[in-house]
Design a protein around this motif. Structure first.
Motif, PDB file in Angstrom:
ATOM      1  N   ASP A 104      43.357  66.868   9.361  1.00 22.47           N
ATOM      2  CA  ASP A 104      44.361  67.897   9.101  1.00 22.47           C
ATOM      3  C   ASP A 104      43.737  69.183   8.579  1.00 22.47           C
ATOM      4  OD1 ASP A 104      46.349  66.140   9.872  1.00 22.47           O
ATOM      5  OD2 ASP A 104      46.669  65.380   7.827  1.00 22.47           O
ATOM      6  N   ARG A 160      40.100  60.922  16.269  1.00 22.38           N
ATOM      7  CA  ARG A 160      40.979  60.780  15.100  1.00 22.38           C
ATOM      8  C   ARG A 160      41.522  62.124  14.614  1.00 22.38           C
ATOM      9  NH1 ARG A 160      38.918  58.375   9.374  1.00 22.38           N
ATOM     10  NH2 ARG A 160      40.732  58.941   8.156  1.00 22.38           N
ATOM     11  N   GLY A 161      40.649  63.135  14.582  1.00 22.46           N
ATOM     12  CA  GLY A 161      41.056  64.442  14.086  1.00 22.46           C
ATOM     13  C   GLY A 161      41.231  64.450  12.581  1.00 22.46           C
ATOM     14  N   ALA A 176      36.249  62.691  16.413  1.00 23.00           N
ATOM     15  CA  ALA A 176      36.847  63.665  17.337  1.00 23.00           C
ATOM     16  C   ALA A 176      38.202  63.169  17.828  1.00 23.00           C
ATOM     17  CB  ALA A 176      35.905  63.920  18.518  1.00 23.00           C
ATOM     18  N   TRP A 201      37.147  71.293  15.271  1.00 22.17           N
ATOM     19  CA  TRP A 201      36.721  69.934  14.922  1.00 22.17           C
ATOM     20  C   TRP A 201      36.211  69.152  16.136  1.00 22.17           C
ATOM     21  CZ3 TRP A 201      35.234  67.314  10.902  1.00 22.17           C
ATOM     22  CH2 TRP A 201      35.235  65.923  10.929  1.00 22.17           C
ATOM     23  N   ILE A 202      36.960  69.140  17.207  1.00 22.13           N
ATOM     24  CA  ILE A 202      36.589  68.325  18.376  1.00 22.13           C
ATOM     25  C   ILE A 202      35.269  68.789  18.990  1.00 22.13           C
ATOM     26  CG2 ILE A 202      37.272  67.645  20.717  1.00 22.13           C
ATOM     27  CD1 ILE A 202      40.171  67.474  19.636  1.00 22.13           C
ATOM     28  N   CYS A 250      32.354  67.785  16.652  1.00 23.26           N
ATOM     29  CA  CYS A 250      32.102  66.335  16.706  1.00 23.26           C
ATOM     30  C   CYS A 250      31.433  65.928  18.012  1.00 23.26           C
ATOM     31  CB  CYS A 250      33.411  65.563  16.519  1.00 23.26           C
ATOM     32  SG  CYS A 250      34.009  65.556  14.819  1.00 23.26           S
ATOM     33  N   ASP A 252      41.807  71.404  15.515  1.00 24.72           N
ATOM     34  CA  ASP A 252      41.196  70.631  16.607  1.00 24.72           C
ATOM     35  C   ASP A 252      40.273  71.473  17.478  1.00 24.72           C
ATOM     36  OD1 ASP A 252      42.384  68.283  15.845  1.00 24.72           O
ATOM     37  OD2 ASP A 252      43.948  68.311  17.392  1.00 24.72           O
ATOM     38  N   CYS A 253      40.591  72.758  17.640  1.00 19.94           N
ATOM     39  CA  CYS A 253      39.749  73.611  18.494  1.00 19.94           C
ATOM     40  C   CYS A 253      38.356  73.804  17.896  1.00 19.94           C
ATOM     41  CB  CYS A 253      40.425  74.953  18.751  1.00 19.94           C
ATOM     42  SG  CYS A 253      40.683  75.957  17.277  1.00 19.94           S
TER      43      CYS A 253
END
Length: 192
Positions: free
Chosen positions: A35, A32-33, A30, A42-43, A46, A39-40
């Motif tokens: 590409d 690290r992220g 989370a 992925w985070i 995670c 992020d909205c």
């Protein structure tokens, strides 16, 4: 021949315990992220995968305490899983964190590898500590328990995962714990 069958119950709790021990990878991912995924999305995913196993274990513990679902076992041998911590860190967490996550295909392959590793840990009964439980002072022990007291035959042993605040579990002594399922107990005793 000893015909007593080892009843472990559902392996779901052991699976959740293994998942929770590997969940710090999701927290690191989370931060690290990647590409390939916004992020909205992925985070939050995670963070849910990091927190969900701890929440589930806590719910199972609350239910077990509410119904006073306890079991007393006699500890034959007890091993603190901290001795495997370096193997765990260098063989599992670092490679999973360091994996290439640039493309959706990379994320998929690493997630499948994560599921495979979790299954292997569950199958060979490698339980490590949940990060939140460790912060609260709990340790995890792999304990062998004698199944029968038949004197003519060698006793069969079952393996339990014991979550405890004790610094050691004395061998050849009884232990009472709350049953979470899948031969996972939370020690009733708070400390040594």
């Amino acid at each position: 021949m000893n015909s007593e069958k080892v009843e472990e119950g559902l392996g779901l709790v052991r699976f959740i315990l293994v998942w929770s021990s590997l969940s710090p990878v999701f927290l690191l991912w989370a931060v690290r992220g990647v590409d390939a995924i916004a992020d909205c999305v992925w985070i939050p995913v995670c963070l849910v995968l990091f927190a969900l196993p701890t929440v589930l274990l806590y719910i199972f513990l609350r239910i077990s305490r509410y119904y006073h679902n306890v079991k007393t076992i006699t500890v034959v041998t007890a091993k603190d899983q901290r001795e495997h911590l370096l193997t765990y860190l260098f063989a599992m967490l670092i490679p999973l964190f360091d994996a290439n996550l640039d493309e959706v295909r990379d994320v998929t392959s690493v997630f499948i590898a994560f599921i495979f590793i979790t299954f292997l840990f569950w199958h060979v009964r490698l339980h490590y500590m949940n990060l939140i439980f460790a912060i609260l002072g709990y340790r995890i022990y792999t304990v062998e328990v004698k199944l029968s007291a038949a004197s003519e035959m060698p006793a069969r042993l079952a393996t339990y995962a014991i979550i405890s605040r004790r610094h050691y579990l004395p061998e050849q002594s009884p232990l009472t714990g709350y049953r979470l399922g899948g031969n996972v107990l939370v020690d009733e005793k708070n400390d040594d």
